[in-house]
Design a protein around this motif. Structure first.
Motif, short mmCIF file in Angstrom:
data_model
loop_
_atom_site.label_atom_id
_atom_site.label_comp_id
_atom_site.label_asym_id
_atom_site.label_seq_id
_atom_site.Cartn_x
_atom_site.Cartn_y
_atom_site.Cartn_z
N VAL A 18 -3.00 -5.99 -6.73
CA VAL A 18 -3.64 -5.71 -5.44
C VAL A 18 -3.24 -6.77 -4.43
O VAL A 18 -2.98 -6.47 -3.25
CB VAL A 18 -5.17 -5.64 -5.61
N LEU A 19 -3.16 -8.04 -4.88
CA LEU A 19 -2.66 -9.08 -3.99
C LEU A 19 -1.21 -8.80 -3.59
O LEU A 19 -0.81 -9.03 -2.44
CB LEU A 19 -2.75 -10.45 -4.67
N GLY A 20 -0.42 -8.28 -4.54
CA GLY A 20 0.94 -7.89 -4.22
C GLY A 20 0.98 -6.77 -3.21
O GLY A 20 1.80 -6.77 -2.27
N VAL A 24 -4.87 -2.21 7.75
CA VAL A 24 -4.23 -2.17 6.43
C VAL A 24 -4.53 -3.46 5.67
O VAL A 24 -4.87 -3.44 4.47
CB VAL A 24 -2.71 -1.97 6.58
N VAL A 25 -4.45 -4.61 6.35
CA VAL A 25 -4.75 -5.88 5.71
C VAL A 25 -6.22 -5.92 5.27
O VAL A 25 -6.54 -6.42 4.18
CB VAL A 25 -4.44 -7.05 6.67
N ALA A 63 -9.78 -4.88 -1.37
CA ALA A 63 -9.41 -4.46 -2.73
C ALA A 63 -9.13 -5.65 -3.62
O ALA A 63 -9.55 -5.69 -4.78
CB ALA A 63 -8.19 -3.53 -2.67
N ALA A 64 -8.43 -6.65 -3.08
CA ALA A 64 -8.05 -7.81 -3.89
C ALA A 64 -9.27 -8.61 -4.34
O ALA A 64 -9.38 -8.99 -5.51
CB ALA A 64 -7.09 -8.70 -3.11
N VAL A 65 -10.20 -8.86 -3.43
CA VAL A 65 -11.35 -9.69 -3.79
C VAL A 65 -12.37 -8.94 -4.65
O VAL A 65 -13.21 -9.56 -5.29
CB VAL A 65 -12.05 -10.25 -2.52
N ILE A 102 -10.46 1.70 -3.66
CA ILE A 102 -9.07 1.64 -4.14
C ILE A 102 -8.95 0.67 -5.30
O ILE A 102 -8.23 0.93 -6.28
CB ILE A 102 -8.13 1.27 -2.99
N ALA A 103 -9.67 -0.46 -5.24
CA ALA A 103 -9.63 -1.42 -6.34
C ALA A 103 -10.12 -0.79 -7.63
O ALA A 103 -9.53 -0.98 -8.70
CB ALA A 103 -10.47 -2.65 -5.99
#
Length: 488
Positions: A149-151, A295-296, A302-304, A355-356
């Motif tokens: 997700v970070l990618g 988008v960011v 999602a990443a966190v 999404i995550a």
């Protein structure tokens, strides 16, 4: 922990490149390469289909691979990486000729999708060879999903920030003194089709070069930090399942069929959201100058939230965690009906949570399915790549169909590249592709998941049964070895 982290970092480059393509390839083909929506739909669908077709082929050859000094799966990951980087760069290159551009992008998109498959199948199957413990594998999957997700965030952020200037034009701002419809059609924002060195083309090539460098760095970390173990589940006497037989058994395995059908629909919904979000912000929501930040926001959220979902599924179960995928539905519908900047950021945050969950759950549940299959077929080995390759095949094929249909829908409703305001039919189509269609697909996928038979109790029973099976196998091997020593 170090091995898990290096394993997770190794999967990030594929997501960096895939994220940039998911969010920006369609609008690049339409507004920069000046390809019609119909031809763009062909490029998107056939590219995804080529990747999908490569999955079972990759699974077949990988399952036949012999053990080497660096493992059975790692050589495939290393061998395809240089070619993947080259194909990715040329997928974003604007060739000087016009008539053959469709063939150009179709060729390199197909190559990129096929090569990423040759990476993804052995890389994802590598999860089964990191540990025999379910908790360790779930932990490695959580590490992997967090980094992926970070990618995805890095890919979309880099691409979005670098190419934002290619989609912003003062001609697309309504003149307050005139406030007429004609002011929206003042000038197109696409580059001259014959100018391959335009500013828009250059920024996309710069973004491609940066992401290619990230790709190379991640693969180096994966190779240096992860040591592949030989099959930790099988007896020395076990024989590899023939690919065709293994594929037939896989397609008859009930838990796998239900899991695949469910997330096939859910992943298609997510792909539709990703593929059309920038177009929706640009043409339907009046958020042309904010799309890269939205988008960011999605991807940071999602990443966190991946660690949160990992803790959630450990406490409440994986099927229960699937409810989080549906959170995006009401908010996406609100954004479609009431386009507002503040609401858009809130929707982006909630969508990131969903999404995550949709990314973490299938890859966390698939090892459970493999364990269940192992328990029912204790004397076979080499089936892991069959499961992973066929799963990726179905999800890629469904995503390709979804993206192809969405682009074809834009062609049918009269999408015109580069104009500042599209027709009402195009705007309605984009709203349906962001709101109604993903909502229906997600609800259908969650309904199928209700019939998924592997529960937390059955997972524990499977774990105990496999541990007992391995202990009995080890005892048998030791007894056979003792008999041979005695006879000698």
């Amino acid at each position: 922990m170090c091995s898990k982290l290096c394993y997770a970092i190794g999967g990030a480059p594929n997501q960096v490149a895939g994220s940039a393509a998911s969010f920006f390839l369609q609008i690049y083909l339409l507004d920069i390469a000046h390809i019609t929506p119909f031809h763009a739909s062909l490029v998107l669908f056939i590219g995804k289909a080529s990747g999908a077709v490569t999955d079972p082929v990759a699974g077949f050859f990988i399952s036949k691979s012999r053990w080497t000094k660096i493992g059975r799966l790692m050589p495939w990951v290393l061998a395809c990486t240089p070619f993947t980087i080259v194909s990715y760069f040329f997928m974003w290159y604007l060739p000087p000729f016009v008539s053959g551009r469709v063939a150009w992008y179709l060729t390199f998109h197909c190559l990129f999708q096929a090569l990423t498959t040759l990476f993804q199948v052995p890389y994802s199957a590598l999860t089964m060879f990191l540990s025999t413990d379910q908790k360790d594998r779930d932990s490695a999957t959580a590490y992997r999903m967090t980094m992926e997700v970070l990618g995805t965030l890095i890919g979309a952020s880099l691409q979005g920030q670098i190419v934002a200037s290619a989609h912003v034009s003062p001609h697309c701002t309504v003149n307050p003194s005139l406030n007429t419809t004609d002011s929206w059609h003042d000038a197109p924002i696409i580059p001259d089709p014959s100018d391959s060195l335009s500013h828009q083309a250059k920024v996309y090539m710069i973004a491609a070069g940066v992401i290619a460098g990230v790709y190379l760095l991640g693969i180096v970390v994966l190779f240096l930090g992860v040591k592949e173990r030989d099959d930790p589940y099988a007896l020395n006497s076990d024989r590899a399942i023939p690919f065709c037989k293994g594929l037939a058994l896989t397609m008859k395995h009930g838990p796998y069929v239900k899991l695949t059908a469910s997330f096939l629909l859910i992943s298609t919904a997510v792909q539709l959201e990703q593929g059309n979000f920038v177009l929706f912000c640009t043409h339907a929501a009046g958020l042309r100058n904010h799309f890269q930040y939205l988008v960011v926001t999605i991807l940071v959220s999602a990443a966190v939230s991946v660690p949160f979902w990992q803790k959630f599924l450990q406490r409440f179960g994986k099927k229960c965690a699937a409810c989080g995928i549906s959170w995006m539905i009401p908010f996406a519908v609100m954004l479609v009906t009431i386009p507002n900047l503040i609401l858009a950021y809130f929707v982006a945050f909630i969508s990131g949570l969903s999404i995550a969950a949709s990314l973490l759950l299938p890859w966390s549940m698939l090892p459970d399915v493999v364990d269940n299959f192992r328990l029912q077929n204790p004397h076979g080995k080499g089936h892991e790549t069959i499961f992973y390759s066929s799963y990726v095949f179905f999800t890629k094929m469904s995503a390709g169909i979804g993206l192809g249909i969405s682009a074809a829908g834009l062609e049918f409703t009269g999408y015109k590249p580069g104009i500042c305001r599209q027709s009402d039919d195009v705007i309605l189509t984009l709203k349906l592709l962001i709101g109604a269609v993903p909502a229906i697909l997600i609800l259908l996928g969650l309904f199928i998941l209700l019939f998924y038979p592997i529960t937390e109790e059955s997972r524990k029973e499977t774990k105990l049964a496999l541990e007992e099976l391995r202990r009995s196998h080890q005892s048998t091997d030791n007894l056979d070895s003792h008999k041979k020593d005695t006879s000698v």
